[in-house]
Design a protein around this motif. Sequence first.
Motif, PDB file in Angstrom:
ATOM      1  N   ARG A   1      26.345 -51.734 -37.668  1.00 60.63           N
ATOM      2  CA  ARG A   1      27.336 -50.688 -37.967  1.00 60.63           C
ATOM      3  C   ARG A   1      26.715 -49.297 -37.808  1.00 60.63           C
ATOM      4  N   ARG A   2      25.490 -49.117 -38.259  1.00 59.48           N
ATOM      5  CA  ARG A   2      24.806 -47.822 -38.124  1.00 59.48           C
ATOM      6  C   ARG A   2      24.636 -47.457 -36.647  1.00 59.48           C
ATOM      7  N   GLN A   3      24.280 -48.466 -35.812  1.00 63.82           N
ATOM      8  CA  GLN A   3      24.129 -48.218 -34.390  1.00 63.82           C
ATOM      9  C   GLN A   3      25.479 -47.882 -33.752  1.00 63.82           C
ATOM     10  N   ALA A   4      26.534 -48.580 -34.162  1.00 65.31           N
ATOM     11  CA  ALA A   4      27.875 -48.284 -33.639  1.00 65.31           C
ATOM     12  C   ALA A   4      28.288 -46.860 -34.025  1.00 65.31           C
ATOM     13  N   THR A   5      27.982 -46.471 -35.245  1.00 63.33           N
ATOM     14  CA  THR A   5      28.306 -45.117 -35.707  1.00 63.33           C
ATOM     15  C   THR A   5      27.535 -44.085 -34.899  1.00 63.33           C
ATOM     16  N   HIS A   6      26.249 -44.348 -34.673  1.00 61.45           N
ATOM     17  CA  HIS A   6      25.411 -43.435 -33.892  1.00 61.45           C
ATOM     18  C   HIS A   6      25.959 -43.285 -32.468  1.00 61.45           C
ATOM     19  N   LYS A   7      26.307 -44.410 -31.862  1.00 60.23           N
ATOM     20  CA  LYS A   7      26.831 -44.392 -30.493  1.00 60.23           C
ATOM     21  C   LYS A   7      28.200 -43.707 -30.455  1.00 60.23           C
ATOM     22  N   ALA A   8      29.036 -43.951 -31.449  1.00 55.50           N
ATOM     23  CA  ALA A   8      30.347 -43.303 -31.521  1.00 55.50           C
ATOM     24  C   ALA A   8      30.196 -41.791 -31.670  1.00 55.50           C
ATOM     25  N   GLU A   9      29.260 -41.369 -32.507  1.00 57.89           N
ATOM     26  CA  GLU A   9      29.015 -39.933 -32.700  1.00 57.89           C
ATOM     27  C   GLU A   9      28.600 -39.271 -31.393  1.00 57.89           C
ATOM     28  N   ALA A  10      27.698 -39.923 -30.644  1.00 56.22           N
ATOM     29  CA  ALA A  10      27.246 -39.366 -29.366  1.00 56.22           C
ATOM     30  C   ALA A  10      28.410 -39.258 -28.385  1.00 56.22           C
ATOM     31  N   SER A  11      29.224 -40.301 -28.330  1.00 56.04           N
ATOM     32  CA  SER A  11      30.388 -40.307 -27.439  1.00 56.04           C
ATOM     33  C   SER A  11      31.387 -39.226 -27.858  1.00 56.04           C
ATOM     34  N   LEU A  12      31.631 -39.133 -29.139  1.00 57.46           N
ATOM     35  CA  LEU A  12      32.582 -38.162 -29.663  1.00 57.46           C
ATOM     36  C   LEU A  12      32.083 -36.731 -29.458  1.00 57.46           C
ATOM     37  N   ASP A  13      30.780 -36.516 -29.593  1.00 56.56           N
ATOM     38  CA  ASP A  13      30.211 -35.182 -29.363  1.00 56.56           C
ATOM     39  C   ASP A  13      30.483 -34.717 -27.940  1.00 56.56           C
ATOM     40  N   ARG A  14      30.272 -35.625 -26.964  1.00 59.26           N
ATOM     41  CA  ARG A  14      30.524 -35.265 -25.561  1.00 59.26           C
ATOM     42  C   ARG A  14      32.011 -34.968 -25.350  1.00 59.26           C
ATOM     43  N   LEU A  15      32.869 -35.832 -25.879  1.00 57.42           N
ATOM     44  CA  LEU A  15      34.309 -35.668 -25.731  1.00 57.42           C
ATOM     45  C   LEU A  15      34.777 -34.378 -26.409  1.00 57.42           C
ATOM     46  N   HIS A  16      34.299 -34.157 -27.611  1.00 59.05           N
ATOM     47  CA  HIS A  16      34.704 -32.987 -28.383  1.00 59.05           C
ATOM     48  C   HIS A  16      34.271 -31.700 -27.677  1.00 59.05           C
ATOM     49  N   HIS A  17      33.067 -31.711 -27.106  1.00 59.94           N
ATOM     50  CA  HIS A  17      32.557 -30.541 -26.385  1.00 59.94           C
ATOM     51  C   HIS A  17      33.469 -30.208 -25.200  1.00 59.94           C
ATOM     52  N   THR A  18      33.830 -31.224 -24.418  1.00 62.98           N
ATOM     53  CA  THR A  18      34.700 -31.032 -23.262  1.00 62.98           C
ATOM     54  C   THR A  18      36.070 -30.505 -23.696  1.00 62.98           C
ATOM     55  N   MET A  19      36.602 -31.101 -24.759  1.00 58.92           N
ATOM     56  CA  MET A  19      37.925 -30.691 -25.237  1.00 58.92           C
ATOM     57  C   MET A  19      37.900 -29.262 -25.779  1.00 58.92           C
ATOM     58  N   ARG A  20      36.790 -28.858 -26.396  1.00 59.47           N
ATOM     59  CA  ARG A  20      36.677 -27.480 -26.892  1.00 59.47           C
ATOM     60  C   ARG A  20      36.682 -26.496 -25.735  1.00 59.47           C
ATOM     61  N   LEU A  21      35.977 -26.870 -24.638  1.00 62.37           N
ATOM     62  CA  LEU A  21      35.948 -25.997 -23.460  1.00 62.37           C
ATOM     63  C   LEU A  21      37.351 -25.807 -22.887  1.00 62.37           C
ATOM     64  N   GLU A  22      38.181 -26.812 -23.042  1.00 63.44           N
ATOM     65  CA  GLU A  22      39.558 -26.754 -22.541  1.00 63.44           C
ATOM     66  C   GLU A  22      40.531 -26.296 -23.628  1.00 63.44           C
ATOM     67  N   ASN A  23      39.971 -25.839 -24.736  1.00 61.93           N
ATOM     68  CA  ASN A  23      40.761 -25.359 -25.871  1.00 61.93           C
ATOM     69  C   ASN A  23      41.703 -26.438 -26.408  1.00 61.93           C
ATOM     70  N   GLN A  24      41.212 -27.686 -26.439  1.00 57.74           N
ATOM     71  CA  GLN A  24      41.997 -28.806 -26.947  1.00 57.74           C
ATOM     72  C   GLN A  24      41.217 -29.572 -28.023  1.00 57.74           C
ATOM     73  N   ALA A  25      40.330 -28.887 -28.701  1.00 53.83           N
ATOM     74  CA  ALA A  25      39.455 -29.533 -29.670  1.00 53.83           C
ATOM     75  C   ALA A  25      40.232 -30.224 -30.781  1.00 53.83           C
ATOM     76  N   MET A  26      39.726 -31.367 -31.208  1.00 57.90           N
ATOM     77  CA  MET A  26      40.316 -32.099 -32.332  1.00 57.90           C
ATOM     78  C   MET A  26      39.770 -31.505 -33.628  1.00 57.90           C
ATOM     79  N   GLU A  27      40.539 -31.585 -34.645  1.00 57.71           N
ATOM     80  CA  GLU A  27      40.137 -31.045 -35.934  1.00 57.71           C
ATOM     81  C   GLU A  27      40.201 -32.115 -37.008  1.00 57.71           C
TER      82      GLU A  27
END
Length: 154
Positions: free
Chosen positions: A101-127
């Motif tokens: 579960r800790r590894q899944a959380t770590h991997k999810a965080e990394a994936s979400l960080d990349r996605l969130h960064h892209t969405m912020r650049l497009e002004n579509q960031a999740m909150e």
Amino acid sequence: MSPNQAILARKNLDRRLATLQGEAVAVPPRGWLKGIREALGLSTRQLATRMGAAYSRISAMEKAEITGAITIKSMREAAEAMDCTFVYAIVPTTSLNDIVRRQATHKAEASLDRLHHTMRLENQAMEGEDLANERQRIIAELLAGPSRRLWDDK
């Protein structure tokens, strides 16, 4: 192995290893071989005879144990020659499911960080809640799939 089989295997191993978790095994200062041999009153020559080995091999094995260079096979042979059982185990610091579960959380965080960064650049960031829900969705998806995916660097 299917995800359900992996979960059952982890539970079974956790149950079997539970008695060893949290146990601090204090290795004798001069190693197990020498410590047990001396406690039994066996000389290096006597142990060598019982093992069918050269006298010099016992001293070499005892030194190799201290440096971490001894083989499992040598430890097993020496233990058997002293009427002992050699025990070898890798004991997780927490449950195997917690590690996964800790590894899944770590991997999810990394994936979400990349996605969130892209969405912020497009002004579509999740909150707030949306971000937390997406994190939980990714974790659940990772845990439902093959465990090997969790450990890939990609």
